[in-house]
Scaffold this motif. Structure first.
Motif, PDB file in Angstrom:
ATOM      1  N   PRO A 134       0.820  -1.220   0.000  1.00  0.00           N
ATOM      2  CA  PRO A 134       0.000   0.000   0.000  1.00  0.00           C
ATOM      3  C   PRO A 134       0.848   1.263   0.000  1.00  0.00           C
ATOM      4  N   ALA A 135       0.258   2.342  -0.481  1.00  0.00           N
ATOM      5  CA  ALA A 135       0.953   3.628  -0.497  1.00  0.00           C
ATOM      6  C   ALA A 135       1.031   4.228   0.897  1.00  0.00           C
ATOM      7  N   ARG A 136       0.067   3.887   1.766  1.00  0.00           N
ATOM      8  CA  ARG A 136       0.041   4.440   3.106  1.00  0.00           C
ATOM      9  C   ARG A 136      -0.787   3.548   4.014  1.00  0.00           C
ATOM     10  N   ASP A 137      -0.664   3.769   5.301  1.00  0.00           N
ATOM     11  CA  ASP A 137      -1.567   3.151   6.255  1.00  0.00           C
ATOM     12  C   ASP A 137      -2.318   4.262   6.972  1.00  0.00           C
ATOM     13  N   ASN A 138      -3.054   3.934   8.009  1.00  0.00           N
ATOM     14  CA  ASN A 138      -3.879   4.945   8.662  1.00  0.00           C
ATOM     15  C   ASN A 138      -3.079   5.960   9.467  1.00  0.00           C
ATOM     16  N   LEU A 139      -1.764   5.721   9.604  1.00  0.00           N
ATOM     17  CA  LEU A 139      -0.938   6.643  10.387  1.00  0.00           C
ATOM     18  C   LEU A 139       0.095   7.393   9.553  1.00  0.00           C
ATOM     19  N   ARG A 145       5.638   1.317  12.505  1.00  0.00           N
ATOM     20  CA  ARG A 145       6.302   2.195  11.532  1.00  0.00           C
ATOM     21  C   ARG A 145       6.275   3.649  11.989  1.00  0.00           C
ATOM     22  N   LYS A 146       5.165   4.052  12.596  1.00  0.00           N
ATOM     23  CA  LYS A 146       5.003   5.444  13.015  1.00  0.00           C
ATOM     24  C   LYS A 146       6.049   5.848  14.043  1.00  0.00           C
ATOM     25  N   ILE A 147       6.364   4.965  15.000  1.00  0.00           N
ATOM     26  CA  ILE A 147       7.289   5.348  16.069  1.00  0.00           C
ATOM     27  C   ILE A 147       8.693   4.756  15.883  1.00  0.00           C
ATOM     28  N   GLY A 148       8.940   4.047  14.762  1.00  0.00           N
ATOM     29  CA  GLY A 148      10.261   3.482  14.514  1.00  0.00           C
ATOM     30  C   GLY A 148      10.567   2.269  15.357  1.00  0.00           C
ATOM     31  N   MET A 149       9.534   1.479  15.691  1.00  0.00           N
ATOM     32  CA  MET A 149       9.694   0.301  16.536  1.00  0.00           C
ATOM     33  C   MET A 149       9.693  -0.960  15.681  1.00  0.00           C
ATOM     34  N   ASN A 150      10.362  -1.990  16.162  1.00  0.00           N
ATOM     35  CA  ASN A 150      10.364  -3.290  15.504  1.00  0.00           C
ATOM     36  C   ASN A 150       9.096  -4.035  15.887  1.00  0.00           C
TER      37      ASN A 150
END
Length: 544
Positions: A249-254, A379-384
């Motif tokens: 996808p091009a984006r998610d909800n965040l 992905r939003k907060i840079g977490m694994n």
């Protein structure tokens, strides 16, 4: 060959390379059609005639040993791999201008020179994998994750999870860089979901029972490329209902997903195919399939002539449902009490996890329900996100010591008996590697709570299972050898004297996990808000 123009390279060498590498390690016998070979030659010729660039690939089995030998040494993380089955990974030859991070070379096993299992995607790219599916079993599925991304987490986001006492995962597995432990690195590990898994239920609903049949998968960020590859497959006689697309996808909800491209700052991707729990009479055929997966892999790039790139819409996950287990809550409490009483009296073990002195370690939280760990958030907060997926309810304990005579009892509903899972897997994990090391399926858990039927209603809906270094301390318990998994030092090395692999601070630490896969009648795992939370009870031997 580095001086040959790219288009000439692909047209002259593409078919030959795919013939050599396209089916991985599989060597077809006389007269055998693997949905590769002759069809691959025709497919590549058709794609190239229409202006596609084509690069070869192959399918490779990723095992628990690969985790120890390659993944942990390079990534400091085995991503809580499921020990119920190994994984098949598509490996692709890199594009001439593709950035390959030295830190991830051979991170998932020894690859052929110039090949990689983590790959970047141009907006016009696709990875194509097809061939004969494995023998009948209870689960198979293909999933692609964002493997890593440019940027860094905020200190406040890291502190939030560092200060949260009930989250079970050691912090270094949730926040780390590429290469690992590099404070100045501006690239973080992500392993975050990009959509729902294309599993056997999805395949069956579209094209009939898929096991032992040829199926075709396209992984791409562009509907334009997908349509063009499908046309080429149709030209080889492949029916459209046998083709399945994983849409990036091009984006998610965040926020947006990307950037795409071949550059150093672009996101990269990782794909696995997982096949689990073969039918009992198919074990030999399953082992043969896994040893040499009869799958063809290639990556392609569509020309501008097929039309402008059409990116896919925002990421959405399918709704999950479940049979509500709330009616079993009182029975669960009674069973926990009964287990406490019986282990304390029959095996003479002590515990502080019963009665009024319940420790914080007793519940096993669900990573999605209790913490919201899904691809968009990570992905939003840079977490694994540790390879999040929507095909299972996933419960995980915090690291627990196991070298001082501890016995752990896991008590919960058996989701296959409550109609909430196609199969259930209770696993033991080595916390020092974040790696699965042992597994007990629902077939081994069924009936394990029947010994409590006199005091617990619906005992057939529950299981009780023990983990220990020495199961003999449970002698005197009903069915104690059958319902106990002995965690040997070969599975999980002891804390004292362990050298080499793993995090030294977590040597000798055990984690229990419970996965309930695919609610019957649906394409996804059960809604864990409707499930009872498993309990893990800690027992120790009385001082002499």
């Amino acid at each position: 060959m580095g001086h040959v123009a790219p288009r000439v390279w692909y047209s002259l060498m593409g078919v030959m390379l795919l013939a050599v590498a396209g089916c991985g390690r599989h060597q077809p016998g006389a007269g055998e059609d693997t949905a590769g070979d002759a069809m691959t030659t025709g497919l590549v010729a058709d794609l190239q005639k229409n202006g596609f660039q084509v690069n070869p690939g192959y399918a490779r089995l990723y095992t628990q040993q690969d985790c120890k030998d390659f993944t942990y040494p390079r990534m400091r993380n085995c991503y809580a791999n499921n020990p119920a089955a190994p994984y098949v990974t598509p490996v692709v030859k890199t594009w001439p201008n593709e950035y390959v991070d030295p830190a991830v070379v051979n991170a998932f096993g020894s690859m052929r020179p110039g090949y990689t299992s983590t790959y970047r995607l141009d907006p016009r790219d696709a990875v194509v994998m097809y061939g004969k599916m494995p023998p009948p079993g209870r689960y198979m599925g293909l999933q692609t994750w964002e493997f890593s991304q440019d940027g860094h987490w905020k200190a406040s986001d890291r502190r939030k999870w560092e200060q949260k006492p009930d989250q079970p995962v050691p912090l270094q597995y949730l926040f780390d860089t590429i290469p690992p432990d590099a404070p100045r690195s501006e690239r973080t590990q992500s392993v975050s979901a990009l959509g729902d898994i294309v599993n056997n239920v999805v395949m069956e609903r579209r094209s009939g029972q898929p096991f032992d049949k040829n199926r075709y998968f396209i992984i791409t960020p562009s509907a334009t490329t997908d349509h063009a590859v499908r046309r080429a497959l149709h030209a080889q006689g492949v029916p459209d209902e046998d083709i399945f697309t994983e849409q990036i996808p091009a984006r998610d909800n965040l926020g947006p997903i990307g950037p795409l491209g071949m550059g150093k700052n672009a996101v990269d991707f990782f794909t696995t195919f997982r096949y689990a729990v073969p039918d009992p009479d198919q074990q030999q055929a399953a082992d043969k399939w896994r040893k040499n997966p009869p799958l063809t892999v290639m990556r392609v790039r569509a020309p501008a002539s097929v039309g402008p790139v059409q990116r896919y819409g925002p990421l959405t996950f399918a709704k999950r449902t479940a049979n509500n287990e709330a009616y079993l809550a009182d029975d669960m409490r009674n069973l926990v009490t009964a287990v406490c009483d019986r282990v304390s009296t029959a095996a003479r073990l002590r515990t502080r996890d019963c009665g009024q002195q319940q420790s914080a370690s007793a519940p096993l939280p669900d990573l999605v329900r209790d913490f919201g760990w899904t691809g968009p958030y990570c992905r939003k907060i840079g977490m694994n996100c540790l390879g999040d997926q929507q095909d299972a309810a996933y419960f995980l304990s915090r690291p627990l010591p196991i070298d001082s005579g501890q016995v752990y009892a896991v008590v919960d509903t058996l989701a296959t008996e409550t109609g909430n899972a196609t199969y259930t897997a209770l696993s033991a994990n080595d916390a020092s590697l974040m790696a699965g090391v042992a597994n007990v399926l629902d077939t081994g858990l069924k009936g394990s709570a029947e010994g409590y039927a006199k005091t617990v209603e619906h005992s057939d809906k529950f299981f009780v299972h023990y983990f220990s270094r020495d199961c003999s301390v449970l002698r005197g318990m009903p069915d104690w050898p059958k319902n106990c998994t002995e965690i040997t030092t070969g599975m999980l090395p002891p804390r004292a004297g362990t050298a080499g692999e793993g995090d030294p601070a977590l040597h000798g630490m055990f984690m229990a996990s419970l996965r309930d896969y695919v609610k019957p009648g649906t394409e996804r795992g059960p809604d864990s808000t409707k499930l009872l939370t498993p309990r893990i009870l800690t027992f120790t031997q009385s001082a002499k």
